[in-house]
Design a protein around this motif. Structure first.
Motif, mmCIF file in Angstrom:
data_model
loop_
_atom_site.group_PDB
_atom_site.id
_atom_site.type_symbol
_atom_site.label_atom_id
_atom_site.label_comp_id
_atom_site.label_asym_id
_atom_site.label_seq_id
_atom_site.Cartn_x
_atom_site.Cartn_y
_atom_site.Cartn_z
ATOM 1 N N GLU A 79 0.701 -1.120 -0.228
ATOM 2 C CA GLU A 79 0.136 0.107 -0.149
ATOM 3 C C GLU A 79 1.285 1.888 -0.124
ATOM 4 O OE1 GLU A 79 -0.593 -2.320 2.351
ATOM 5 O OE2 GLU A 79 -2.876 -3.436 1.313
ATOM 6 N N TRP A 101 -6.665 -9.744 -5.247
ATOM 7 C CA TRP A 101 -5.939 -8.358 -3.916
ATOM 8 C C TRP A 101 -7.322 -7.593 -4.340
ATOM 9 C CZ3 TRP A 101 -1.632 -8.743 -0.545
ATOM 10 C CH2 TRP A 101 -2.052 -7.841 0.320
ATOM 11 N N THR A 103 -7.572 -4.272 -1.720
ATOM 12 C CA THR A 103 -7.266 -3.472 -0.670
ATOM 13 C C THR A 103 -7.189 -1.522 -1.185
ATOM 14 O OG1 THR A 103 -5.143 -3.517 -0.915
ATOM 15 C CG2 THR A 103 -6.197 -5.490 0.766
ATOM 16 N N THR A 104 -7.973 -0.883 0.041
ATOM 17 C CA THR A 104 -7.763 0.441 -0.519
ATOM 18 C C THR A 104 -6.672 1.466 1.014
ATOM 19 O OG1 THR A 104 -9.795 0.500 -1.033
ATOM 20 C CG2 THR A 104 -9.380 2.831 -0.823
ATOM 21 N N ARG A 110 -7.319 2.134 -4.577
ATOM 22 C CA ARG A 110 -7.661 1.466 -4.309
ATOM 23 C C ARG A 110 -6.869 0.215 -5.386
ATOM 24 N NH1 ARG A 110 -13.273 -0.139 -4.528
ATOM 25 N NH2 ARG A 110 -13.488 -2.741 -4.258
#
Length: 157
Positions: A79, A101, A103-104, A110
């Motif tokens: 991230e 996958w 996720t943010t 995103r």
């Protein structure tokens, strides 16, 4: 590719491929069968594919700023690395690991990996993603699991 994936390709407004085409014929067929294709090369793609595809692609689709890249490095710290490397994006689609996958990041980037529709590696299923982007928003993000394919007949002993 499985028939289910070809059906999705032919219905989609845009098809995104995050690399490891391996064979130019797949690129040719996806270009022919999709309304629009956004793709990048991966680490398993040779000079013919690298000559036709970028390492990173950026497209605004439905008002959403997408990026596509093959490799993002290890999952630990992903991230933070992606936020730093792609501050101009809303969504980054990546491949390489074949591990789905979603996720943010704290900034709101995103991160999506659709897995693979043809090589599940250590995953229980082959997968792909669909989503809708319009009005500057993304919705209906769905990971699709493909049926497990039988290995085919065994050769005679």
């Amino acid at each position: 590719m499985p028939d289910q994936v070809w059906d999705e390709v032919e219905r989609a407004d845009v098809v995104v491929h995050a690399g490891d085409w391996v064979d130019v014929s797949l690129l040719d067929e996806l270009e022919a069968r999709s309304a629009r294709l956004v793709g990048v090369y991966g680490n398993n793609d040779g000079p013919d594919l690298r000559a036709r595809l970028p390492e990173v692609a950026r497209e605004t689709l439905g008002g959403v700023r997408f990026g596509v890249v093959h490799e993002t490095g290890a999952s630990t710290g992903r991230e933070q690395r992606c936020e730093a490397a792609y501050p101009d994006l809303d969504v980054l689609v990546f491949g390489h690991s074949h591990v789905p996958w979603d996720t943010t990041t704290p900034r709101g980037l995103r991160l999506l990996n659709p897995g693979s529709p043809t090589d599940r590696r250590r995953q229980p299923h082959c997968t792909y993603l669909t989503l809708t982007a319009d009005g500057g928003r993304m919705r209906d993000v769905e990971l699709h699991r493909l049926p497990v394919r039988s290995p085919g007949p065994r050769p005679p002993r």
